[in-house]
Write an enzyme that holds these catalytic residues in place. Sequence first.
Site, PDB file in Angstrom:
ATOM      1  N   SER A 157     -31.363 -20.802  34.079  1.00  0.00           N
ATOM      2  CA  SER A 157     -32.486 -20.914  33.152  1.00  0.00           C
ATOM      3  C   SER A 157     -33.827 -20.868  33.882  1.00  0.00           C
ATOM      4  CB  SER A 157     -32.375 -22.216  32.351  1.00  0.00           C
ATOM      5  OG  SER A 157     -31.190 -22.236  31.581  1.00  0.00           O
ATOM      6  N   GLN A 191      -9.134 -24.740  11.646  1.00  0.00           N
ATOM      7  CA  GLN A 191      -8.666 -25.958  10.988  1.00  0.00           C
ATOM      8  C   GLN A 191      -8.043 -25.647   9.635  1.00  0.00           C
ATOM      9  OE1 GLN A 191      -8.842 -28.651  12.769  1.00  0.00           O
ATOM     10  NE2 GLN A 191      -7.988 -30.120  11.304  1.00  0.00           N
ATOM     11  N   GLY A 210      -1.865 -24.823  12.331  1.00  0.00           N
ATOM     12  CA  GLY A 210      -1.280 -24.342  13.582  1.00  0.00           C
ATOM     13  C   GLY A 210      -1.378 -22.847  13.758  1.00  0.00           C
ATOM     14  N   GLU A 265     -28.180 -15.482  27.634  1.00  0.00           N
ATOM     15  CA  GLU A 265     -29.435 -15.079  26.987  1.00  0.00           C
ATOM     16  C   GLU A 265     -30.284 -16.283  26.574  1.00  0.00           C
ATOM     17  OE1 GLU A 265     -30.621 -12.199  27.028  1.00  0.00           O
ATOM     18  OE2 GLU A 265     -28.840 -11.084  27.628  1.00  0.00           O
TER      19      GLU A 265
END
Length: 387
Positions: A132, A340, A344, A367
Amino acid sequence: MDFALTDEQRMIVKTTRDFVENELFPHEAEVERTGELRKDLYEELKAKAIEAGLYAANMPEEAGGAGLDTQTWVMYERELGRANYALHWNCVARPSNILMACEGEQREKYLFPAVRGEKSDCLAMTEPGAGSDVRGMKCAAVQQGDDFVINGVKHFISHADVADFVILFAASGEENTPRGKKKLITAFLVDKGHPGFVVRYGYRNVSHRGYNNCILEFTDCRLPKSAVLGEVHKGFEVANSWLGATRLQVAATCIGRAERALEHAKQWAVDRVQFGQQIGKFQGVSFKLADMALEYKAAWLLTLEAAWKYDQGTVEDMDMAMAKLKATEMLAMVADEAIQIHGGMGVMEELPLERIWRDARIERIWEGTSEIQRHIISRALLRPLGG
């Protein structure tokens, strides 16, 4: 701002979506399984993208590109973003807009071949000690006569393994400022294979299989002054002039993946029956879908607004930061909730959800991290008030 699509925009969206579904989706499983994009497949799909008019669509008409306005471009990016990253980024390439800073012979050697698909570029800024904090870079360019000698290392350089040349940013001097010494940065165009320049494979990445990161090593790499992109010590000016919209590209591709995850979740909520009824009739599932759709819509509207402002010449850094921040964090939420809802089955490779979930993680980092985006936004809010 008019939200109605023109006939041309509808055609571009349909053409891009058809290409993604017919040409890219069939190869996702192979790239995900092997972690590689075969060279023959890459060449085949690139040729098809060029024939379809989708290659280098981000570039201006004067350079041989499609010259899309920014709103249409983010619609195009949203469609491409639905596919595996290696397939859409490498095969339907969008050369860096920074190449528009090329002048004279540079345009014939780098810009036009990149637009035609004869060469490809990559951007090299990040270093092991400078992410950064770009001005913290240690890769140095020391002027010796009319040449520059480059020494240093770059890492996390996306698709450098397939690129023909690098757009390199290196520290080329210092200047005194009220806050102390600040590094001056110069941009260079460096061909792969140039003496003193080595590309090595980088790190194994949880996100975007087949889309590799690399380590670039420069050891007494001597470049002529003709390799300078823009002006000496003006690398940041070059980057700021052309790279701002890359955050909109990230936002748009994230929105495309989120849309695909939401589509799967909606269909599963209708098809899956438990306790004698469709699971979408249970509030625990239906409210998830409502929240996913809400966040998706908010991210898309922020991105469209920033794109519209870009075309009007009124866009601010905060606009693009908001779009990037919202879209990347929305994708993480939508991907997780889609899994979720599937239970599974959501984490099985038979569906694209586990890939979308993995791929989402890098988006909040590259980015500009989410923290950097928040810094840009808060600074824009407080500076007018003296903060």
